[in-house]
Design a protein around this motif. Sequence first.
Motif, PDB file in Angstrom:
ATOM      1  N   LEU A 207       4.643   6.897   5.413  1.00 51.14           N
ATOM      2  CA  LEU A 207       4.078   6.418   4.161  1.00 51.14           C
ATOM      3  C   LEU A 207       5.191   6.631   2.780  1.00 51.14           C
ATOM      4  O   LEU A 207       5.995   7.547   2.883  1.00 51.14           O
ATOM      5  N   ARG A 208       5.181   5.937   1.885  1.00 46.83           N
ATOM      6  CA  ARG A 208       5.915   6.038   0.782  1.00 46.83           C
ATOM      7  C   ARG A 208       5.167   5.903  -0.450  1.00 46.83           C
ATOM      8  O   ARG A 208       4.474   4.798  -0.672  1.00 46.83           O
TER       9      ARG A 208
ATOM     10  N   HIS B 170       7.880  10.547   0.115  1.00 52.06           N
ATOM     11  CA  HIS B 170       8.041  10.156   1.663  1.00 52.06           C
ATOM     12  C   HIS B 170       7.303  11.031   2.368  1.00 52.06           C
ATOM     13  O   HIS B 170       7.516  12.488   2.188  1.00 52.06           O
TER      14      HIS B 170
ATOM     15  N   ARG C 179       2.998   2.736  -1.920  1.00 49.93           N
ATOM     16  CA  ARG C 179       3.964   1.745  -2.193  1.00 49.93           C
ATOM     17  C   ARG C 179       4.195   1.006  -0.800  1.00 49.93           C
ATOM     18  O   ARG C 179       4.447  -0.406  -0.652  1.00 49.93           O
ATOM     19  N   GLU C 180       4.212   1.832   0.442  1.00 48.22           N
ATOM     20  CA  GLU C 180       4.732   1.259   1.585  1.00 48.22           C
ATOM     21  C   GLU C 180       3.903   2.121   2.909  1.00 48.22           C
ATOM     22  O   GLU C 180       3.887   3.283   2.670  1.00 48.22           O
ATOM     23  N   MET C 181       3.514   1.419   3.923  1.00 46.82           N
ATOM     24  CA  MET C 181       3.007   2.292   4.938  1.00 46.82           C
ATOM     25  C   MET C 181       3.713   1.484   6.384  1.00 46.82           C
ATOM     26  O   MET C 181       3.603   0.199   6.306  1.00 46.82           O
ATOM     27  N   ALA C 182       4.360   2.279   6.758  1.00 50.29           N
ATOM     28  CA  ALA C 182       4.972   1.781   8.403  1.00 50.29           C
ATOM     29  C   ALA C 182       4.443   2.529   9.663  1.00 50.29           C
ATOM     30  O   ALA C 182       4.279   3.568   9.521  1.00 50.29           O
TER      31      ALA C 182
END
Length: 635
Positions: free
Chosen positions: A562-563, A594, A623-626
Motif C-alpha cells: 500500500l502507498r 509505504h 495512492r496505490e495498492m499492489a
Amino acid sequence: MTVPEDCETIYVNQTVSNNVCNGAYELDSATQDWVNSANPTCKLTKVFDSQTGQYTWVFSVQVPEGSDPPPGSKYAATFKYYRNYSIVGGVYAEQKEGSGSIQWSALPGHEMDGNYGVGIDYPPSYSISSSKALPSTVSIDGKQLKLAAKSAGLTTGFWNFSYAAILDSSAIDDFTYSYQSQTGSATELFTENAQAVSATNFSGLISPPTTAKMNLRLGYDVNGYSYDARYILGHHNSTGQDVTYFSNDIARDSYCAVPSMDTILTGTMTRNGGRYFKDSGENGIYFGITRYGAVGNPITYIVRNPSEDEQGYDENDPNPRFPFYEHVISNQDDSDFCARAGWYLKTSLSATTTEDSMCPADANWGSGVTVSEDPINDGGSGSGGSSGSGDSSGSGDSSGSGDSSGSRSDYSGKTTASKYKGWVFDERTSAISGPFDAQGITSITTKDNSSEMFCVNQDRDIKKTDLLEFNNPNFPAFTDPFQTRYVSFDGAVSKGIVLSETGEGFSYRNRYLDKPFGDSIIGSGTVKMPLFFRDSYLANTETNWMHLGDEHSEKQVYRVDLRFHKNSCGHLWLYVMNDEGLVKGQYKGAIKEHMKVFTNLRGRSFKIQMMIATHYDHPWAMREMAIGHLYGKSF
C-alpha cells in the motif's frame, strides 16, 4: 531518536522455541514494537530488566488471559516510562496601554518538534495553543497576555523512582517518577519595542521560568511536592505557589507514561512593570507556562522474580506472587491502570543492548537465533543481520503479555451512529457506495465551477473542503490523535469506534462485525483486545472476487503493498480471503507512507477487505495498492 528506515522490517530465524515466530517483523510506529507479519501475537521489543539492571531485546508472546505459564517461567509485571523530557518555558503578561507608553509585541511562538501539549485538556478559562511548543499569546479569563520572555534548550532526565532507585519485586506502594534538569537553557526577552532592553538591565523586571533547576515528578503524589520553578515579574518572586498540573494520561496513576505535561503558575503583579506591563493597581496579571515533551520512545520496565542463577533466588519459594505483582493483578480490570501482569521465561532468545540502541538486528544474539535487516534464506543469516555463538543458557528471556498494549478486558457494548447517512453515486459506472457516517452530515453540495464542497451537519454547522487538496501528495503534519486508544470509553455515550487488535470484533456506527468478511448486525457485540478511537469513524472497503488475470490457475498471494499520501492519519486493518473461505491478514497500526501486509494465502480467486480507523479532523488518502502473487498449477 527514531528507528532507521532500513530497520523498519526485520527478519527472524530461530530454532530455540516453538512459541516464538520466525519470519518478517514490522515496526509498529505507535507502540515501537516489531510485530510478526503472519502472527501479531509475536512481538520483539526492548525492555529494562530491573532484576539485572540491563536493557535487553526480548520476544514477547501474547497469550489468552488465564493461560498457564510455561514451565520455568517467572511472574512479572511491566509498565512503560520515558527516560527524558525536553522543556520550554515562557512568561506572559498583559500589555500596558495608554499614551506615553512604549508598546511591545509578543515574541514569536517557539516551534519545536515533540509531544508538547498533546491531549492536554485545559479549563475553559484558559485558551492555549498546543500546536507550538510555546504560543505567542494566551487568553486567560478573557485577558490577552503576550509572551514577554521564553527559554528553551533545557532537558530533564530520569532520576529515580520514589522509595527506591530501582523498583524491585518487594515494592507494593504506588510510587512517583522523579526527573532532574541536566542542561542549561537559552533565554530570549522581547525586543520588538522601540527601545530594546538588554537582558542584563532587564533581569530585575522579568525572568523566564526555566532559569532555575527544574524537578518534575509524575504520579499519585505529584501535588504533594513543591515545584521548583521561579517566575519573576517586577521583582515578584513566586516559588511553588498556584501551580496547576495538566496532562493527558497521568490520571494520578503512577505507572502511566506521560508523553506531555504542562505546569502553570499565575499571579498578580506586585510592582509596576515599567513602561511595558500593567501593574497590580491596574489588576495586571502574569502567567507562566512550562511545557514538558517526551524525548524518544517509551521504555518497557519489567519487574520479575529472579531466576535460579540470579541474586535473590529462594529455592524454597522459587516463584512467589510477589507484592507488586499482586498489586498489579488486583488492578487489571481498571483500564486507566497502566501496569500489566504476565510471565517471564529465561531462554537464549535475547540480546543485551543499550539505551540508545534502536535496531534489534544490530545486537549480538546467541546461538540458534538470527535477526537480520534482510530476508533470511534456509535458516542462514542474511547480510546486515546479527547472529552469534554463545552459551544457550546465558542471559536471555521471553516475556509474556505485560506491556501497556498487552492483555486487555473485552469490550461488550455498542457505538453510536448519526441520524443521517450519506451515499455516493458514480454516474460513470452506475455504482453506489456507502453508507458514510461522519460528523452527522445532513446535506452536501458543490460550488459551481469550483473544487469546493460544502456541507451542513446535525449541529447546524457549515463546513467546507477543497477536493483539490487530495492532489497534493503531502497532507499537513499532525499530532497523533490516537494516543489514548488503550483508554476505554462507553461507545453508547461517547463518539467513536471500538476495534479489535486481533480482528475479533469491530463496533462502529451502531453496527457490530464479529470477524473480517462477516455479516454485520445492528446493535452491540463483544470486541476482544479492544482499541478505542475517539471522534472517529470506520472506513470499510471490500473488493469483489478477483482472479488476478487467470481464473483457472492457482495463485499464492504473499503480500499486499500500500502507498499513502504523506502524513495520512489512521490505523489500518487488512485481510485477504480465498475462494475456500480462508482468511489471512492483521492489524498494521498507524498508517505509514509505504506499508506491507504479508498474507501467504493460496487460491484461485481472492477478496480484500481494508478497514481504517479515521479521525474526523485528519484525512488519509491511498495512492496505490499492489497485490504480490505467484502463479501455480492450473487444473
